[in-house]
Design a protein around this motif. Structure first.
Motif, PDB file in Angstrom:
ATOM      1  N   SER A   1      32.486  40.856  45.311  1.00  0.00           N
ATOM      2  CA  SER A   1      32.755  39.640  44.559  1.00  0.00           C
ATOM      3  C   SER A   1      33.610  39.951  43.339  1.00  0.00           C
ATOM      4  O   SER A   1      33.509  41.035  42.766  1.00  0.00           O
ATOM      5  CB  SER A   1      31.447  39.012  44.084  1.00  0.00           C
ATOM      6  OG  SER A   1      30.643  38.680  45.169  1.00  0.00           O
ATOM      7  N   PRO A   2      34.427  38.974  42.924  1.00  0.00           N
ATOM      8  CA  PRO A   2      35.141  39.175  41.658  1.00  0.00           C
ATOM      9  C   PRO A   2      34.151  39.260  40.500  1.00  0.00           C
ATOM     10  O   PRO A   2      33.065  38.677  40.547  1.00  0.00           O
ATOM     11  CB  PRO A   2      36.013  37.928  41.533  1.00  0.00           C
ATOM     12  CG  PRO A   2      35.934  37.209  42.815  1.00  0.00           C
ATOM     13  CD  PRO A   2      34.777  37.737  43.578  1.00  0.00           C
ATOM     14  N   ARG A   3      34.547  39.950  39.455  1.00  0.00           N
ATOM     15  CA  ARG A   3      33.631  40.171  38.326  1.00  0.00           C
ATOM     16  C   ARG A   3      33.281  38.877  37.603  1.00  0.00           C
ATOM     17  O   ARG A   3      32.237  38.779  36.986  1.00  0.00           O
ATOM     18  CB  ARG A   3      34.260  41.159  37.352  1.00  0.00           C
ATOM     19  CG  ARG A   3      34.444  42.534  37.944  1.00  0.00           C
ATOM     20  CD  ARG A   3      35.016  43.474  36.924  1.00  0.00           C
ATOM     21  NE  ARG A   3      34.099  43.661  35.832  1.00  0.00           N
ATOM     22  CZ  ARG A   3      33.394  44.754  35.615  1.00  0.00           C
ATOM     23  NH1 ARG A   3      33.519  45.756  36.437  1.00  0.00           N
ATOM     24  NH2 ARG A   3      32.583  44.848  34.601  1.00  0.00           N
ATOM     25  N   TRP A   4      34.146  37.877  37.653  1.00  0.00           N
ATOM     26  CA  TRP A   4      33.930  36.642  36.919  1.00  0.00           C
ATOM     27  C   TRP A   4      32.983  35.693  37.651  1.00  0.00           C
ATOM     28  O   TRP A   4      32.505  34.716  37.065  1.00  0.00           O
ATOM     29  CB  TRP A   4      35.251  35.923  36.666  1.00  0.00           C
ATOM     30  CG  TRP A   4      36.017  35.629  37.927  1.00  0.00           C
ATOM     31  CD1 TRP A   4      36.978  36.401  38.490  1.00  0.00           C
ATOM     32  CD2 TRP A   4      35.864  34.496  38.786  1.00  0.00           C
ATOM     33  NE1 TRP A   4      37.436  35.831  39.649  1.00  0.00           N
ATOM     34  CE2 TRP A   4      36.768  34.650  39.854  1.00  0.00           C
ATOM     35  CE3 TRP A   4      35.052  33.375  38.764  1.00  0.00           C
ATOM     36  CZ2 TRP A   4      36.885  33.718  40.877  1.00  0.00           C
ATOM     37  CZ3 TRP A   4      35.169  32.442  39.785  1.00  0.00           C
ATOM     38  CH2 TRP A   4      36.082  32.620  40.825  1.00  0.00           C
ATOM     39  N   LEU A   5      32.705  35.938  38.917  1.00  0.00           N
ATOM     40  CA  LEU A   5      31.984  34.962  39.734  1.00  0.00           C
ATOM     41  C   LEU A   5      30.548  34.740  39.268  1.00  0.00           C
ATOM     42  O   LEU A   5      30.132  33.595  39.063  1.00  0.00           O
ATOM     43  CB  LEU A   5      31.997  35.398  41.199  1.00  0.00           C
ATOM     44  CG  LEU A   5      31.384  34.385  42.162  1.00  0.00           C
ATOM     45  CD1 LEU A   5      32.347  33.233  42.352  1.00  0.00           C
ATOM     46  CD2 LEU A   5      31.070  35.023  43.476  1.00  0.00           C
TER      47      LEU A   5
ATOM     48  N   PRO B 279      28.894  35.513  36.330  1.00  0.00           N
ATOM     49  CA  PRO B 279      28.707  34.868  35.028  1.00  0.00           C
ATOM     50  C   PRO B 279      29.121  33.390  35.025  1.00  0.00           C
ATOM     51  O   PRO B 279      28.460  32.561  34.387  1.00  0.00           O
ATOM     52  CB  PRO B 279      29.613  35.674  34.087  1.00  0.00           C
ATOM     53  CG  PRO B 279      29.836  36.965  34.765  1.00  0.00           C
ATOM     54  CD  PRO B 279      29.738  36.709  36.225  1.00  0.00           C
ATOM     55  N   THR B 280      30.185  33.056  35.756  1.00  0.00           N
ATOM     56  CA  THR B 280      30.620  31.658  35.826  1.00  0.00           C
ATOM     57  C   THR B 280      29.588  30.815  36.560  1.00  0.00           C
ATOM     58  O   THR B 280      29.263  29.699  36.125  1.00  0.00           O
ATOM     59  CB  THR B 280      31.978  31.566  36.533  1.00  0.00           C
ATOM     60  OG1 THR B 280      32.905  32.421  35.884  1.00  0.00           O
ATOM     61  CG2 THR B 280      32.496  30.147  36.528  1.00  0.00           C
TER      62      THR B 280
ATOM     63  N   TRP C 231      29.530  34.461  46.695  1.00  0.00           N
ATOM     64  CA  TRP C 231      28.972  35.709  46.183  1.00  0.00           C
ATOM     65  C   TRP C 231      28.665  36.675  47.306  1.00  0.00           C
ATOM     66  O   TRP C 231      28.016  36.331  48.290  1.00  0.00           O
ATOM     67  CB  TRP C 231      27.711  35.391  45.374  1.00  0.00           C
ATOM     68  CG  TRP C 231      27.122  36.538  44.659  1.00  0.00           C
ATOM     69  CD1 TRP C 231      27.742  37.645  44.216  1.00  0.00           C
ATOM     70  CD2 TRP C 231      25.751  36.661  44.284  1.00  0.00           C
ATOM     71  NE1 TRP C 231      26.860  38.465  43.574  1.00  0.00           N
ATOM     72  CE2 TRP C 231      25.616  37.892  43.600  1.00  0.00           C
ATOM     73  CE3 TRP C 231      24.632  35.875  44.440  1.00  0.00           C
ATOM     74  CZ2 TRP C 231      24.424  38.335  43.110  1.00  0.00           C
ATOM     75  CZ3 TRP C 231      23.439  36.314  43.936  1.00  0.00           C
ATOM     76  CH2 TRP C 231      23.332  37.526  43.278  1.00  0.00           C
TER      77      TRP C 231
END
Length: 85
Positions: free
Chosen positions: A24-28, A30-31, A84
């Motif tokens: 998963s991208p790192r921003w996924l 927390p967003t 995710w």
């Protein structure tokens, strides 16, 4: 009794797929969690201010649209959770 025929060709086995695991991208995360919390807090603040008669400038003007805003944030968080890995 008749003897069964022996298979002449080897049984086909498909090649192994060596696929790297998807990340998963790192921003996924927390967003996603942020949207859940923002939606939950938005709805909670709306209910508390509506029940006590407190006047919040922007929120009071929206009336029941506040529920739509809160639930939209929560639903967007759920949609992100399907991405995710």
């Amino acid at each position: 009794m008749a003897k069964s025929k022996v298979r002449k060709k080897a049984v086909y086995t498909p090649p192994q797929k060596s696929k790297a695991p998807e990340v998963s991208p790192r921003w996924l995360v927390p967003t996603m969690v942020g949207l859940w919390l923002i939606g939950l807090i938005w709805i909670a603040v709306f209910y508390v201010t509506a029940s006590t008669g407190t006047d919040v400038p922007y929120m009071t003007d929206l009336h029941n649209w506040n529920l739509g805003i809160g639930f939209t944030a929560i639903i967007l968080g759920v949609i992100l959770s399907t991405r995710w890995r």
